[in-house]
Design a protein around this motif. Structure first.
Motif, PDB file in Angstrom:
ATOM      1  N   UNK A  28     -27.482 -11.150 -54.550  1.00 50.39           N
ATOM      2  CA  UNK A  28     -28.412 -10.432 -54.262  1.00 50.39           C
ATOM      3  C   UNK A  28     -27.964  -9.705 -52.707  1.00 50.39           C
ATOM      4  N   UNK A  29     -26.733  -9.793 -52.369  1.00 54.19           N
ATOM      5  CA  UNK A  29     -26.129  -8.991 -51.141  1.00 54.19           C
ATOM      6  C   UNK A  29     -25.785  -7.753 -51.326  1.00 54.19           C
ATOM      7  N   UNK A  30     -25.913  -6.912 -50.262  1.00 56.15           N
ATOM      8  CA  UNK A  30     -25.629  -5.636 -50.641  1.00 56.15           C
ATOM      9  C   UNK A  30     -24.205  -5.200 -49.835  1.00 56.15           C
ATOM     10  N   UNK A  31     -23.132  -4.924 -50.568  1.00 53.03           N
ATOM     11  CA  UNK A  31     -21.767  -4.920 -50.124  1.00 53.03           C
ATOM     12  C   UNK A  31     -21.674  -3.676 -49.376  1.00 53.03           C
ATOM     13  N   UNK A  32     -21.123  -3.306 -48.324  1.00 48.13           N
ATOM     14  CA  UNK A  32     -20.874  -2.254 -47.583  1.00 48.13           C
ATOM     15  C   UNK A  32     -19.882  -1.328 -48.320  1.00 48.13           C
ATOM     16  N   UNK A  33     -20.595  -0.174 -49.040  1.00 47.95           N
ATOM     17  CA  UNK A  33     -19.634   0.420 -49.948  1.00 47.95           C
ATOM     18  C   UNK A  33     -18.314   1.233 -49.290  1.00 47.95           C
ATOM     19  N   UNK A  34     -18.498   2.026 -48.126  1.00 46.20           N
ATOM     20  CA  UNK A  34     -17.366   2.645 -47.647  1.00 46.20           C
ATOM     21  C   UNK A  34     -16.091   1.878 -47.687  1.00 46.20           C
ATOM     22  N   UNK A  35     -16.129   0.737 -47.271  1.00 46.93           N
ATOM     23  CA  UNK A  35     -14.970  -0.017 -47.146  1.00 46.93           C
ATOM     24  C   UNK A  35     -14.459  -0.433 -48.717  1.00 46.93           C
ATOM     25  N   UNK A  36     -15.130  -0.204 -49.597  1.00 43.60           N
ATOM     26  CA  UNK A  36     -14.843  -0.680 -51.039  1.00 43.60           C
ATOM     27  C   UNK A  36     -13.548   0.441 -51.346  1.00 43.60           C
ATOM     28  N   UNK A  37     -14.311   1.820 -50.815  1.00 41.80           N
ATOM     29  CA  UNK A  37     -12.993   2.898 -51.205  1.00 41.80           C
ATOM     30  C   UNK A  37     -11.843   2.954 -50.477  1.00 41.80           C
ATOM     31  N   UNK A  38     -12.171   2.399 -49.011  1.00 40.58           N
ATOM     32  CA  UNK A  38     -10.937   2.371 -48.226  1.00 40.58           C
ATOM     33  C   UNK A  38     -10.126   1.588 -48.552  1.00 40.58           C
ATOM     34  N   UNK A  39     -10.528   0.185 -49.022  1.00 40.57           N
ATOM     35  CA  UNK A  39      -9.691  -0.813 -49.441  1.00 40.57           C
ATOM     36  C   UNK A  39      -8.868  -0.555 -50.793  1.00 40.57           C
ATOM     37  N   UNK A  40      -9.675   0.237 -51.470  1.00 36.66           N
ATOM     38  CA  UNK A  40      -9.140   0.441 -52.885  1.00 36.66           C
ATOM     39  C   UNK A  40      -7.815   1.281 -52.684  1.00 36.66           C
ATOM     40  N   UNK A  41      -8.089   2.334 -51.909  1.00 31.18           N
ATOM     41  CA  UNK A  41      -6.942   3.188 -51.665  1.00 31.18           C
ATOM     42  C   UNK A  41      -5.912   2.340 -50.795  1.00 31.18           C
ATOM     43  N   UNK A  42      -6.031   1.719 -49.861  1.00 30.17           N
ATOM     44  CA  UNK A  42      -5.160   0.967 -49.154  1.00 30.17           C
ATOM     45  C   UNK A  42      -4.323   0.194 -50.013  1.00 30.17           C
ATOM     46  N   UNK A  43      -4.975  -0.558 -50.893  1.00 26.41           N
ATOM     47  CA  UNK A  43      -4.169  -1.633 -51.707  1.00 26.41           C
ATOM     48  C   UNK A  43      -3.265  -0.825 -52.644  1.00 26.41           C
ATOM     49  N   UNK A  44      -3.955   0.286 -53.223  1.00 30.07           N
ATOM     50  CA  UNK A  44      -2.915   1.118 -54.046  1.00 30.07           C
ATOM     51  C   UNK A  44      -1.971   1.762 -53.361  1.00 30.07           C
ATOM     52  N   UNK A  45      -2.013   2.138 -52.267  1.00 27.03           N
ATOM     53  CA  UNK A  45      -0.830   2.501 -51.474  1.00 27.03           C
ATOM     54  C   UNK A  45       0.300   1.513 -51.148  1.00 27.03           C
ATOM     55  N   UNK A  46      -0.308   0.413 -50.577  1.00 27.79           N
ATOM     56  CA  UNK A  46       0.602  -0.629 -50.372  1.00 27.79           C
ATOM     57  C   UNK A  46       1.406  -1.131 -51.637  1.00 27.79           C
TER      58      UNK A  46
END
Ligand code: BGC
Length: 773
Positions: free
Chosen positions: A402-420
């Motif tokens: 039932x938690x709302x996960x802050x969405x912009x960070x999901x996109x930020x980290x998805x890109x960061x992890x792919x770049x890494x």
């Protein structure tokens, strides 16, 4: 004509099987007599690994030799600790074969719950059977001597009693399904660096009281059908070739009757292994076959010894599913097992610090740290997760709760992890590597980015991850946070605190790390460990308060690397080149430079801390720690009342009432430590764990009476001079504790002397400079 041939062949087969005994539990000696020498030499060897696509069980560790004419079937084994490790897909077969990815061992040990261990073992034993195999190569149960050992996630504890009892629960669970368990790696395989050739040099006392003790408790409480010997040498010979260890101590003194199997390609002398009592060598090599055959023919290996080895193998075979003709369903109750993983995973989570922010009431969470988006469910290597399974992510777990996960960070980290990923593996990840893959560096945030995240969330959760596994140890640097991790914690904490919001850190780790240098900056610290396929759910269950945490640390969290005496003798800073040379099957002696001198902690490791492993050191020498052994908070509070301690003959009974004095239902671990009289003078630890119990779920105000017993012999120390276990007579203090540093209630009892002489074996062949109190 055709008919005549058919009936003739029927008669021949019938005559043959009439003349030849068919193996059953009551005719093992007869079958032994009917085996040829060559067949015996095959039976003591495995039949190779099952990594190829066309194997019966692709991706598994191996099998045993069959002799169809005598009704001896092939039996099948697989790793390991977190469940059946087997490829989930098969060539030419559209079906999926997904075993459950259970929890990592230290998660299980953190439950301090023998029943949880039984449930996990039972689930694994059941899947081994339902997928058609016979034998699981677990539990791994080496002592956690140092936080950097690469396989710690497969091991249970720094304490032999906790390790032995949790392992016993697991073995009993596996074997309750008719599946063979295989506790390993026997023994003193406490580092991965040069694991195939390193010599562990240990005093007789430390061996008996610490390293052997864990196995002794497990053997006596669960009688495993098999035990796996380890790669390393011990006070001289390879463990797999050590008669004093395998036969004198375990078979003659402990009375164990099961079958030993070597670790895969362990040792260097197959004949010596047979003579030592190591019944089966896996995965089996032709040169081993030739050596055993030649030695048996020349009389160097007596037939009595070889027959005893083969007999123990047949005694194992007649208990297996394949011998009994069990028809595998390929359909175990995965749903029920997933529930076990979720529950045990949550019960193994240890709450280390809590400002009151947990359980989380704010519903909007911002997740920081790459690990939040790349959750680790277990270690690497053969003891890790089964191949190809899913892991419930932290995001899925939180959203489902039932938690709302802050969405912009999901996109930020998805890109960061792919770049890494591109930066770290420009040519793609290596297809097969036992070494844990390099992990991404942390992304840093501008104050503007942080302020936007703070506006969109009630709390920040930062996850830190560490993964390790077989064949390599962690380095000292891995104990500490990377610069990027430190920076992330600092900036996120400062920004959230400035806006009156709090920060929770999750430790998704394989072994203790530094927490002391940075934990003051954050508000809550949760050691989630690695919880298998359902870990996202388990973590969310604890964060939300659906499950009240009841896990306790099964090892000490030291402040700095180097604080523990054992750290003085551990390969913490071995360079990559040396590690590379040692990798996998060990240092290739033939290729080593001729003038190579034995190197400390690589070729030999002196266990100079002696019996002072883990809390036995910190507690006895008054050294501060970050979190002591046995530590763990709850969302409620407990009181310990009416403690009594009575002696009846050789049994001391301790009773205590545990009351939930807080506002939430919860379970609690009751730890019973005992201090011997004159412990300092007699060079004994300040106190030692002698028993423990876990309460049921207690509602606020509810009380449960706990009874624990200790035998006089359980209080014995090993006296090297007399080569005997001895309990000194005197007044012992029995302590009910909530950690090795927190005594909640105590009572004394007058204990009678007890002693038992044992064989004077396993002496180190070097002089060790041992720590004394
Ligand atoms: C590991 C064992 C494992 C075996 C078979 C070895 O490398 O040390 O734990 O059971 O391989 O896969």
């Amino acid at each position: 004509m055709k008919k005549t041939i058919l009936s003739l062949s029927f008669v021949v087969t019938a005559l043959c099987s009439y003349a030849q005994p068919q193996l059953n539990a009551n005719n093992i000696d007869e079958v032994l007599n009917a085996l040829t020498l060559e067949e015996k030499c095959h039976l003591v060897l495995g039949c190779g690994m099952h990594f190829n696509d066309d194997a019966k069980f692709p991706g598994t560790a191996g099998s045993t030799f069959s002799v169809p004419r005598l009704g001896i079937p092939e039996t099948y084994c697989a790793d390991s600790q977190q469940g059946l490790r087997m490829d989930s897909k098969r060539a030419w077969d559209h079906n999926d074969y997904y075993p459950t990815d259970f929890v990592a061992s230290m998660t299980l040990a953190s439950t301090w719950d023998r029943e949880a261990a039984f449930k996990v073992g039972k689930g694994i034993g059941n899947e081994v059977r339902e997928f058609g195999l016979d034998w699981i190569l677990s539990p791994s149960m080496n002592l956690i001597r140092n936080p950097l050992c690469g396989r710690n996630h497969e091991y249970y504890s720094e304490d032999p009693y906790l390790s032995g009892t949790i392992a016993a629960g697991y073995v009993n669970g596996v074997q309750s399904e008719g599946t063979a368990a295989c506790p390993k790696h026997f023994i003193a395989n406490n580092q991965e660096t040069n694991r195939n050739n390193n010599i562990s040099q240990i005093s007789q006392r430390a061996l008996r009281e610490i390293y052997l003790k864990a196995f002794e408790i497990m053997v006596k409480e669960s009688n495993p059908w098999t035990i796996m010997t380890s790669y390393n040498k011990l006070n001289g010979p390879y463990a797999v070739q050590n008669h004093e260890l395998l036969t004198t101590i375990v078979r003659d003194e402990w009375g164990w009757k099961g079958m030993y199997v070597s670790d895969w390609n362990a040792g260097d002398d197959a004949v010596a292994a047979m003579k030592a009592g190591n019944d089966m060598l896996q995965p089996g090599q032709d040169k081993q076959f030739q050596a055993i055959l030649a030695a048996a023919k020349s009389g160097e290996l007596s037939m009595d010894v070889l027959n005893a080895n083969v007999k123990r193998i047949l005694e194992y075979v007649v208990k297996t599913h394949n011998f009994k003709g069990y028809k595998a369903t390929n359909n175990p109750n995965l749903k029920a097992h997933a529930q076990v993983v979720r529950e045990v995973g949550a019960d193994g989570i240890v709450l280390l610090k809590n400002s009151g922010i947990l359980p989380l009431t704010g519903k909007r969470v911002a997740l920081f740290g790459c690990t939040s988006y790349d959750w680790i469910s277990g270690g690497s290597g053969f003891g890790g997760a089964s191949i190809g399974h899913y892991t419930v992510s932290l995001i899925e777990g939180l959203r489902t709760a039932g938690y709302e996960v802050y969405k912009p960070l999901i996109a930020t980290y998805t890109k960061h992890i792919a770049d890494e990923e591109k930066r770290l593996f420009p040519n793609g990840r290596p297809q097969f590597s036992l070494l844990p893959p390099a992990r991404a560096d942390e992304r840093q945030f501008t104050s503007q980015e942080l302020n936007t995240a703070i506006a969109g969330s009630d709390v920040a959760i930062i996850s830190l991850g560490r993964k390790s596994g077989e064949a390599a140890d962690r380095s000292e640097a891995d104990f500490y946070l990377k610069e990027g991790e430190k920076q992330l914690i600092k900036t996120v904490s400062e920004a959230y605190h400035a806006k009156g919001k709090q920060v929770v850190v999750l430790l998704d780790i394989c072994s203790p790390i530094d927490v002391a240098s940075w934990q003051d900056q954050i508000d809550a610290l949760v050691c989630t460990w690695q919880g298998g396929q359902e870990s996202g759910f388990s973590v969310a269950d604890v964060l939300s308060g659906k499950v009240n945490p009841s896990g306790k640390l099964p090892m000490t969290f030291q402040i700095c690397y180097g604080d523990a005496y054992a750290d003085k003798n551990f390969p913490a800073n071995v360079d990559d080149k040396t590690l590379g040379a040692m990798f996998m099957w060990g240092y290739n002696k033939d290729k080593a430079p001729k003038d190579r001198q034995p190197q400390k902690d690589i070729d030999f490791t002196n266990y100079e801390e002696d019996i002072y492993v883990g809390y036995r050191y910190f507690d006895s020498f008054g050294k501060p720690v970050a979190y002591p052994f046995g530590y763990g908070l709850s969302y409620t509070t407990f009181a310990y009342e009416n403690m009594t301690c009575t002696v009846d003959g050789d049994v001391i009974t301790v009773k205590v009432d545990v009351k939930n004095t807080g506002k939430k239902a919860g379970r609690n671990v009751v730890e019973l430590f005992v201090a011997a009289p004159n412990s300092k003078k007699l060079n004994k630890p300040e106190k030692e764990l002698r028993n423990y119990a876990k309460t049921r779920l207690l509602k606020p105000g509810q009380t449960q009476s706990i009874t624990m017993t200790v035998k006089t012999e359980d209080l014995a120390s090993f006296n090297e001079k007399a080569s005997a276990w001895k309990t000194d007579a005197g007044i012992y203090t029995f302590m009910i504790c909530s950690s090795a540093n927190d005594i909640e209630a105590q009572a004394t009892a007058k204990v009678k002397a007890w002693s038992k002489k044992v064989n004077n074996v396993m002496k180190p062949n070097v002089k060790l400079n041992l720590l004394r109190r």
